[in-house]
Write a protein that holds these residues in place. Structure first.
Motif, mmCIF file in Angstrom:
data_model
loop_
_atom_site.group_PDB
_atom_site.id
_atom_site.type_symbol
_atom_site.label_atom_id
_atom_site.label_comp_id
_atom_site.label_asym_id
_atom_site.label_seq_id
_atom_site.Cartn_x
_atom_site.Cartn_y
_atom_site.Cartn_z
ATOM 1 N N THR A 253 4.243 -1.202 17.447
ATOM 2 C CA THR A 253 4.505 -0.103 18.448
ATOM 3 C C THR A 253 5.099 -1.540 19.936
ATOM 4 N N TRP A 254 5.519 -0.480 20.313
ATOM 5 C CA TRP A 254 6.341 -1.434 21.700
ATOM 6 C C TRP A 254 4.648 -2.316 21.983
ATOM 7 N N ARG A 255 3.756 -2.036 22.334
ATOM 8 C CA ARG A 255 2.722 -2.265 23.276
ATOM 9 C C ARG A 255 2.670 -3.912 22.639
ATOM 10 N N GLU A 256 2.836 -3.828 20.895
ATOM 11 C CA GLU A 256 2.257 -5.569 20.327
ATOM 12 C C GLU A 256 3.713 -6.180 20.885
#
Length: 294
Positions: A253-256
Protein backbone atom coordinates in the motif's frame (compact mmCIF):
# COMPACT_ATOMS: atom_id res chain seq x y z
CA UNK A 1 46.90 28.59 -19.65
CA UNK A 2 48.54 25.52 -18.22
CA UNK A 3 47.27 26.32 -14.72
CA UNK A 4 43.75 26.83 -16.02
CA UNK A 5 43.94 23.52 -17.86
CA UNK A 6 45.07 21.77 -14.67
CA UNK A 7 42.22 23.34 -12.68
CA UNK A 8 39.70 22.24 -15.28
CA UNK A 9 41.16 18.76 -15.31
CA UNK A 10 41.08 18.60 -11.50
CA UNK A 11 37.52 19.89 -11.43
CA UNK A 12 36.37 17.32 -13.97
CA UNK A 13 38.08 14.59 -11.95
CA UNK A 14 36.28 15.66 -8.75
CA UNK A 15 33.02 15.91 -10.67
CA UNK A 16 33.46 12.37 -12.00
CA UNK A 17 34.18 11.15 -8.46
CA UNK A 18 30.98 12.79 -7.23
CA UNK A 19 28.93 11.20 -10.01
CA UNK A 20 30.50 7.80 -9.27
CA UNK A 21 29.77 8.16 -5.55
CA UNK A 22 26.18 9.22 -6.23
CA UNK A 23 25.47 6.34 -8.64
CA UNK A 24 27.14 3.67 -6.50
CA UNK A 25 25.29 4.91 -3.41
CA UNK A 26 22.00 4.94 -5.31
CA UNK A 27 22.52 1.33 -6.44
CA UNK A 28 23.17 0.22 -2.87
CA UNK A 29 20.13 2.15 -1.61
CA UNK A 30 17.96 0.49 -4.26
CA UNK A 31 18.96 -2.92 -2.90
CA UNK A 32 18.28 -1.79 0.67
CA UNK A 33 14.94 -0.36 -0.42
CA UNK A 34 13.97 -3.66 -2.06
CA UNK A 35 14.76 -5.53 1.17
CA UNK A 36 12.72 -3.05 3.25
CA UNK A 37 9.84 -3.24 0.78
CA UNK A 38 9.96 -7.04 0.75
CA UNK A 39 9.89 -7.12 4.56
CA UNK A 40 6.87 -4.79 4.76
CA UNK A 41 5.06 -6.64 1.98
CA UNK A 42 5.77 -9.98 3.65
CA UNK A 43 4.33 -8.66 6.91
CA UNK A 44 1.10 -7.57 5.20
CA UNK A 45 0.91 -10.84 3.30
CA UNK A 46 1.33 -12.84 6.51
CA UNK A 47 -1.48 -10.85 8.15
CA UNK A 48 -3.74 -11.53 5.17
CA UNK A 49 -2.99 -15.26 5.32
CA UNK A 50 -3.63 -15.37 9.07
CA UNK A 51 -6.82 -13.34 8.82
CA UNK A 52 -8.19 -15.77 6.22
CA UNK A 53 -7.89 -18.73 8.59
CA UNK A 54 -11.37 -19.78 9.75
CA UNK A 55 -12.56 -20.85 13.17
CA UNK A 56 -15.95 -22.60 13.10
CA UNK A 57 -18.34 -22.64 16.07
CA UNK A 58 -20.78 -25.56 15.76
CA UNK A 59 -24.12 -24.77 17.45
CA UNK A 60 -26.53 -27.19 19.09
CA UNK A 61 -29.58 -28.52 17.25
CA UNK A 62 -31.90 -26.77 19.72
CA UNK A 63 -30.44 -23.29 19.15
CA UNK A 64 -32.86 -21.01 17.33
CA UNK A 65 -31.98 -18.34 14.79
CA UNK A 66 -32.94 -15.65 17.30
CA UNK A 67 -30.58 -17.10 19.93
CA UNK A 68 -27.82 -17.34 17.33
CA UNK A 69 -28.37 -13.69 16.40
CA UNK A 70 -28.06 -12.67 20.06
CA UNK A 71 -24.88 -14.72 20.35
CA UNK A 72 -23.36 -12.97 17.31
CA UNK A 73 -24.05 -9.58 18.90
CA UNK A 74 -22.25 -10.67 22.08
CA UNK A 75 -19.27 -11.98 20.11
CA UNK A 76 -18.81 -8.67 18.25
CA UNK A 77 -17.23 -7.17 21.36
CA UNK A 78 -14.42 -9.74 21.50
CA UNK A 79 -11.09 -8.09 20.59
CA UNK A 80 -9.77 -11.14 18.74
CA UNK A 81 -12.67 -11.43 16.26
CA UNK A 82 -12.21 -9.62 12.96
CA UNK A 83 -15.28 -10.85 11.09
CA UNK A 84 -18.05 -13.41 11.60
CA UNK A 85 -20.67 -15.10 9.44
CA UNK A 86 -23.71 -17.00 10.68
CA UNK A 87 -24.63 -20.12 8.66
CA UNK A 88 -28.12 -21.42 9.43
CA UNK A 89 -29.23 -25.04 9.15
CA UNK A 90 -31.03 -24.29 5.90
CA UNK A 91 -28.00 -22.57 4.40
CA UNK A 92 -25.78 -25.51 5.39
CA UNK A 93 -28.27 -27.92 3.80
CA UNK A 94 -28.40 -25.94 0.52
CA UNK A 95 -24.60 -25.78 0.35
CA UNK A 96 -24.31 -29.53 0.93
CA UNK A 97 -27.01 -30.31 -1.65
CA UNK A 98 -25.25 -28.16 -4.23
CA UNK A 99 -21.91 -29.82 -3.53
CA UNK A 100 -23.25 -33.41 -3.46
CA UNK A 101 -25.69 -32.95 -6.31
CA UNK A 102 -28.59 -34.38 -4.29
CA UNK A 103 -30.68 -33.45 -1.26
CA UNK A 104 -29.45 -35.27 1.91
CA UNK A 105 -32.96 -35.13 3.43
CA UNK A 106 -34.10 -37.65 0.82
CA UNK A 107 -31.90 -40.27 2.50
CA UNK A 108 -32.05 -39.36 6.20
CA UNK A 109 -35.54 -37.88 6.33
CA UNK A 110 -34.60 -34.63 8.08
CA UNK A 111 -31.96 -31.91 8.02
CA UNK A 112 -28.78 -33.49 9.47
CA UNK A 113 -26.83 -30.24 9.58
CA UNK A 114 -26.50 -27.83 12.47
CA UNK A 115 -26.11 -24.07 12.42
CA UNK A 116 -22.63 -22.64 12.78
CA UNK A 117 -20.73 -19.35 13.06
CA UNK A 118 -17.59 -18.88 10.96
CA UNK A 119 -15.03 -16.54 12.52
CA UNK A 120 -11.93 -14.91 11.10
CA UNK A 121 -9.52 -13.64 13.73
CA UNK A 122 -7.29 -10.60 14.02
CA UNK A 123 -3.90 -11.59 12.61
CA UNK A 124 -2.05 -11.36 15.94
CA UNK A 125 -4.33 -14.03 17.43
CA UNK A 126 -3.99 -16.49 14.53
CA UNK A 127 -1.51 -18.80 16.22
CA UNK A 128 -1.98 -22.09 18.06
CA UNK A 129 -1.25 -20.67 21.53
CA UNK A 130 -3.93 -17.99 21.20
CA UNK A 131 -6.36 -20.33 19.43
CA UNK A 132 -6.25 -22.79 22.35
CA UNK A 133 -7.60 -20.33 24.91
CA UNK A 134 -9.95 -18.76 22.35
CA UNK A 135 -11.41 -22.20 21.58
CA UNK A 136 -11.74 -22.92 25.31
CA UNK A 137 -13.50 -19.60 25.90
CA UNK A 138 -15.91 -20.04 22.98
CA UNK A 139 -16.73 -23.65 23.85
CA UNK A 140 -17.80 -22.55 27.32
CA UNK A 141 -20.73 -20.65 25.76
CA UNK A 142 -24.05 -22.52 26.22
CA UNK A 143 -25.29 -24.52 23.19
CA UNK A 144 -21.88 -24.36 21.48
CA UNK A 145 -21.02 -27.99 20.81
CA UNK A 146 -17.65 -27.81 19.05
CA UNK A 147 -14.89 -25.43 17.97
CA UNK A 148 -12.93 -26.48 14.90
CA UNK A 149 -9.98 -24.97 13.07
CA UNK A 150 -7.05 -26.29 11.02
CA UNK A 151 -4.36 -26.69 13.65
CA UNK A 152 -1.78 -28.13 11.25
CA UNK A 153 -2.34 -25.36 8.70
CA UNK A 154 -1.94 -22.66 11.37
CA UNK A 155 1.31 -24.21 12.54
CA UNK A 156 2.70 -24.56 9.01
CA UNK A 157 1.77 -20.97 8.11
CA UNK A 158 3.38 -19.53 11.22
CA UNK A 159 6.55 -21.61 10.79
CA UNK A 160 6.96 -20.58 7.16
CA UNK A 161 6.34 -16.91 7.97
CA UNK A 162 8.90 -17.07 10.78
CA UNK A 163 11.49 -18.56 8.39
CA UNK A 164 10.83 -15.88 5.76
CA UNK A 165 11.13 -13.13 8.38
CA UNK A 166 14.42 -14.56 9.64
CA UNK A 167 15.85 -14.76 6.11
CA UNK A 168 14.83 -11.16 5.36
CA UNK A 169 16.34 -9.96 8.64
CA UNK A 170 19.67 -11.69 7.97
CA UNK A 171 19.68 -10.38 4.41
CA UNK A 172 18.97 -6.84 5.61
CA UNK A 173 21.83 -6.97 8.16
CA UNK A 174 24.31 -8.38 5.63
CA UNK A 175 23.26 -5.93 2.96
CA UNK A 176 23.54 -2.99 5.36
CA UNK A 177 27.07 -4.07 6.31
CA UNK A 178 28.10 -4.56 2.68
CA UNK A 179 26.53 -1.27 1.61
CA UNK A 180 28.29 0.61 4.40
CA UNK A 181 31.62 -0.91 3.35
CA UNK A 182 31.11 -0.12 -0.34
CA UNK A 183 29.97 3.45 0.26
CA UNK A 184 32.74 3.99 2.80
CA UNK A 185 35.40 2.88 0.29
CA UNK A 186 33.91 5.10 -2.43
CA UNK A 187 33.80 8.12 -0.12
CA UNK A 188 37.33 7.46 1.10
CA UNK A 189 38.65 7.38 -2.48
CA UNK A 190 37.05 10.76 -3.11
CA UNK A 191 38.58 12.27 0.03
CA UNK A 192 41.94 10.59 -0.66
CA UNK A 193 42.52 12.97 -3.57
CA UNK A 194 42.11 15.90 -1.16
CA UNK A 195 44.37 14.55 1.59
CA UNK A 196 47.09 17.15 1.03
CA UNK A 197 44.54 19.97 1.10
CA UNK A 198 43.30 18.59 4.42
CA UNK A 199 46.85 18.55 5.78
CA UNK A 200 47.49 22.10 4.56
CA UNK A 201 44.38 23.41 6.32
CA UNK A 202 45.48 21.61 9.47
CA UNK A 203 48.92 23.29 9.27
CA UNK A 204 47.45 26.79 9.05
CA UNK A 205 45.49 26.20 12.26
CA UNK A 206 42.03 25.20 11.06
CA UNK A 207 40.10 23.13 13.58
CA UNK A 208 39.15 19.55 12.79
CA UNK A 209 35.47 20.45 12.82
CA UNK A 210 36.04 23.28 10.35
CA UNK A 211 37.95 20.94 8.01
CA UNK A 212 35.53 18.06 8.41
CA UNK A 213 32.23 19.88 7.90
CA UNK A 214 32.52 20.66 4.13
CA UNK A 215 33.25 17.00 3.38
CA UNK A 216 30.38 15.79 5.60
CA UNK A 217 28.02 18.35 4.06
CA UNK A 218 29.02 17.26 0.57
CA UNK A 219 28.57 13.58 1.53
CA UNK A 220 25.10 14.29 2.95
CA UNK A 221 24.11 16.17 -0.22
CA UNK A 222 25.31 13.32 -2.43
CA UNK A 223 23.51 10.83 -0.15
CA UNK A 224 20.30 12.84 -0.51
CA UNK A 225 20.62 12.90 -4.31
CA UNK A 226 21.36 9.17 -4.33
CA UNK A 227 18.29 8.59 -2.14
CA UNK A 228 16.10 10.56 -4.56
CA UNK A 229 17.44 8.54 -7.50
CA UNK A 230 16.85 5.28 -5.60
CA UNK A 231 13.28 6.31 -4.72
CA UNK A 232 12.53 7.14 -8.37
CA UNK A 233 13.90 3.76 -9.53
CA UNK A 234 11.94 1.90 -6.82
CA UNK A 235 8.77 3.80 -7.73
CA UNK A 236 9.28 2.77 -11.35
CA UNK A 237 9.68 -0.88 -10.31
CA UNK A 238 6.52 -0.76 -8.21
CA UNK A 239 4.57 0.86 -11.04
CA UNK A 240 5.74 -1.83 -13.48
CA UNK A 241 4.77 -4.52 -10.96
CA UNK A 242 1.36 -2.89 -10.48
CA UNK A 243 0.77 -2.82 -14.24
CA UNK A 244 1.63 -6.53 -14.38
CA UNK A 245 -0.32 -7.53 -11.23
CA UNK A 246 -2.81 -4.88 -9.96
CA UNK A 247 -3.66 -7.01 -6.90
CA UNK A 248 -0.22 -6.20 -5.46
CA UNK A 249 -1.74 -2.98 -4.11
CA UNK A 250 -3.52 -5.03 -1.42
CA UNK A 251 -0.22 -5.94 0.27
CA UNK A 252 1.97 -3.09 -0.98
CA UNK A 253 0.00 0.00 0.00
CA UNK A 254 0.92 3.70 0.03
CA UNK A 255 1.90 3.33 3.67
CA UNK A 256 4.59 0.76 2.85
CA UNK A 257 5.82 2.84 -0.09
CA UNK A 258 6.09 5.95 2.11
CA UNK A 259 7.98 4.06 4.83
CA UNK A 260 10.36 2.62 2.22
CA UNK A 261 10.99 6.03 0.63
CA UNK A 262 11.68 7.74 3.97
CA UNK A 263 13.95 4.87 5.08
CA UNK A 264 15.95 5.01 1.82
CA UNK A 265 16.44 8.79 2.12
CA UNK A 266 17.48 8.56 5.78
CA UNK A 267 19.89 5.69 5.07
CA UNK A 268 21.42 7.69 2.20
CA UNK A 269 21.97 10.73 4.44
CA UNK A 270 23.17 8.69 7.42
CA UNK A 271 25.58 6.34 5.67
CA UNK A 272 27.26 8.96 3.46
CA UNK A 273 27.48 11.47 6.34
CA UNK A 274 29.07 8.95 8.72
CA UNK A 275 31.44 7.60 6.05
CA UNK A 276 32.59 11.14 5.15
CA UNK A 277 33.27 12.01 8.77
CA UNK A 278 35.14 8.76 9.44
CA UNK A 279 37.25 9.09 6.29
CA UNK A 280 38.23 12.72 6.98
CA UNK A 281 39.17 11.82 10.56
CA UNK A 282 41.51 9.14 9.24
CA UNK A 283 43.47 11.67 7.18
CA UNK A 284 43.36 14.28 9.94
CA UNK A 285 45.19 11.88 12.28
CA UNK A 286 47.99 11.24 9.77
CA UNK A 287 51.29 13.06 9.81
CA UNK A 288 52.81 14.58 6.68
CA UNK A 289 55.14 11.62 6.02
CA UNK A 290 52.29 9.11 6.24
CA UNK A 291 50.33 10.87 3.50
CA UNK A 292 52.95 9.86 0.91
CA UNK A 293 52.90 6.21 1.93
CA UNK A 294 49.25 5.51 1.18
Amino acid sequence: MSKKHKRNKRGSRYGLQNVTLCISTALVLILLGLVIMAGLTGRNLSLQVKENLRVTMMLGQDMTDNEASQLCKKLQGRQYIRRMEYVSKEQALKAAAKELGSDPTEFVGNNPFTASIDLTLVGDYANNDSLRWIAKELKAIPKVTEISYQKDLVEVVNKNLAKISAVLLVLAVLLTFVSFSLINNTVRLGIYARRFSIHTMKLVGASWGFIRWPFVRKGILLGFLAGIIACIVLAGMVYALYRYEPEIITVLTWRELLITGVAVLLLGLLITGICSGVSVNKFLRMKAGELYKI
